[in-house]
Design an enzyme around this catalytic site. Structure first.
Site, mmCIF file in Angstrom:
data_model
loop_
_atom_site.group_PDB
_atom_site.id
_atom_site.type_symbol
_atom_site.label_atom_id
_atom_site.label_comp_id
_atom_site.label_asym_id
_atom_site.label_seq_id
_atom_site.Cartn_x
_atom_site.Cartn_y
_atom_site.Cartn_z
ATOM 1 N N ASN A 28 -21.923 10.063 -7.624
ATOM 2 C CA ASN A 28 -22.195 11.259 -6.820
ATOM 3 C C ASN A 28 -22.307 10.809 -5.364
ATOM 4 O OD1 ASN A 28 -23.178 13.539 -5.605
ATOM 5 N ND2 ASN A 28 -25.189 13.474 -6.611
ATOM 6 N N LYS A 69 -22.602 12.663 -2.745
ATOM 7 C CA LYS A 69 -23.466 13.548 -1.947
ATOM 8 C C LYS A 69 -22.785 13.895 -0.614
ATOM 9 C CE LYS A 69 -27.334 11.403 -4.232
ATOM 10 N NZ LYS A 69 -28.773 11.151 -4.267
ATOM 11 N N HIS A 92 -28.457 19.178 -9.968
ATOM 12 C CA HIS A 92 -28.959 17.931 -9.375
ATOM 13 C C HIS A 92 -30.305 18.218 -8.715
ATOM 14 C CE1 HIS A 92 -29.385 14.503 -6.711
ATOM 15 N NE2 HIS A 92 -28.569 13.865 -7.537
ATOM 16 N N GLU A 151 -31.547 17.447 -6.008
ATOM 17 C CA GLU A 151 -31.494 17.861 -4.589
ATOM 18 C C GLU A 151 -31.139 19.344 -4.481
ATOM 19 O OE1 GLU A 151 -28.867 14.708 -3.354
ATOM 20 O OE2 GLU A 151 -30.480 13.300 -3.801
ATOM 21 N N GLU A 173 -32.317 12.446 -14.889
ATOM 22 C CA GLU A 173 -32.573 11.776 -13.612
ATOM 23 C C GLU A 173 -34.018 12.022 -13.198
ATOM 24 O OE1 GLU A 173 -28.787 11.111 -11.241
ATOM 25 O OE2 GLU A 173 -29.321 13.180 -10.872
ATOM 26 N N GLY A 211 -32.706 7.554 -5.380
ATOM 27 C CA GLY A 211 -32.622 7.085 -3.996
ATOM 28 C C GLY A 211 -33.854 6.323 -3.536
ATOM 29 N N SER A 237 -31.423 5.209 -9.107
ATOM 30 C CA SER A 237 -31.404 3.828 -8.607
ATOM 31 C C SER A 237 -30.767 2.839 -9.577
ATOM 32 C CB SER A 237 -32.817 3.384 -8.216
ATOM 33 O OG SER A 237 -33.300 4.177 -7.159
HETATM 34 C C1 PEP Z 1 -28.333 10.662 -7.803
HETATM 35 O O1 PEP Z 1 -28.387 11.168 -6.698
HETATM 36 O O2 PEP Z 1 -27.931 11.327 -8.779
HETATM 37 C C2 PEP Z 1 -28.773 9.290 -7.957
HETATM 38 C C3 PEP Z 1 -28.965 8.833 -9.156
HETATM 39 O O3 PEP Z 1 -28.954 8.573 -6.788
HETATM 40 P P1 PEP Z 1 -29.351 7.000 -6.684
HETATM 41 O O4 PEP Z 1 -28.461 6.257 -7.640
HETATM 42 O O5 PEP Z 1 -29.088 6.670 -5.267
HETATM 43 O O6 PEP Z 1 -30.780 6.909 -7.069
#
Ligand code: PEP
Length: 260
Positions: free
Chosen positions: A9, A11, A95, A97, A167, A173, A213
């Site tokens: 992703n 973003k 997601h 966000e 997630e 992040g 992450s």
């Molecule tokens: C995400 O935004 O779905 C995500 C998992 O980000 P990151 O891998 O940067 O934690």
């Protein structure tokens, strides 16, 4: 073992030329004969170019979001049909966000999922608890509620189109990953919920990705968990070498296993 899936992703990162560089790197680094399903989610403005660049590859282009209505006076929004017209057949919905910053509710996400299905699109549906939920040990309740309100009213046959992504918001992040045991515990819980609602056969088929992450140095252990079917990757998907290393971890985790 289910076939692994690794989705990146991107973003609101990468302009057109940065994306081209990233795609060139990925196409160079990834072995052609890979069994892992690889997906990338560029921004809306880059979708068509990504589709064209990846046409000959085995990397699928997916969208990060879409609007719930088919068309009309919704300034700034993108419809399912628009996505399909540029070669996109899968969309990420829910997601964290989108849920947090753009206030997308479970009800709205259920409507978006319905629209995506009506347009014969596949859905990567994200669920996951906040840090405060985990501190209160209510992570299972939260995830169950997101799943129930978002997807549990759909027919069994609709589930063919769903990929779930667990997630934990506190891991996105932040550099803080769920431990492999925490990921496995939640994935097994989710699979059990699906089994109770739709039966074991379907539950065993549904891909459940982990996101939060994931990096080359932790992917192997996370992907080795029996209910983790791959990853949704944010930051590390922006670097061709790191994303490739994560994909190869998924690939290697299938070695010697019977794929169902
Ligand atoms: C995400 O935004 O779905 C995500 C998992 O980000 P990151 O891998 O940067 O934690």
């Amino acid at each position: 073992m289910r076939k692994k899936i690794v989705a990146g992703n991107w973003k609101m990162n990468c302009d057109l030329s940065e994306m081209e560089l990233l795609l060139t790197g990925l196409k160079q680094d990834l072995p052609k004969s890979i069994r892992t399903k690889v997906m990338v989610a560029p921004s809306f403005t880059n979708l068509y170019q990504a589709f064209r660049s990846l046409r000959e590859s085995n990397i699928e282009v997916v969208a990060q979001n879409m609007h719930q209505k088919e068309e009309g006076a919704f300034t700034g929004e993108i419809s399912a049909n628009m996505l399909k017209s540029v070669g996109v057949n899968t969309v990420i919905l829910g997601h964290s966000e989108r849920r947090t910053i753009f206030h997308e509710s479970d009800e709205l996400l259920a409507e978006k999922a319905k629209t995506a299905l009506r347009n014969e699109m596949k859905i990567i549906f994200c669920i996951g608890e906040e840090l405060s939920d985990r501190k209160q040990n209510s992570q299972f309740e939260v995830v169950k509620s997101q799943l129930t309100k978002g997807l549990f009213h759909f027919e069994k046959s609709d589930w063919e189109e769903f990929i779930l992504a667990y997630e934990p918001v506190w891991a996105i992040g932040t550099g803080e990953t769920a431990t492999p045991a925490q990921a496995q515990e939640m994935h097994a819980f989710i699979r059990n919920l699906i089994s109770q609602k739709y039966g074991e056969t379907l539950a065993n088929k549904i891909p459940i990705l982990y996101g939060g992450s994931v990096k080359p140095n932790n992917a192997v252990e996370i992907f080795a968990q029996p209910d983790v079917d791959g990853g949704l990757i944010g930051g590390a998907a922006l670097k061709a070498d790191e994303f490739t290393a994560i994909i190869l971890s998924a690939e290697n985790s299938m070695d010697g296993k019977r794929i169902i």
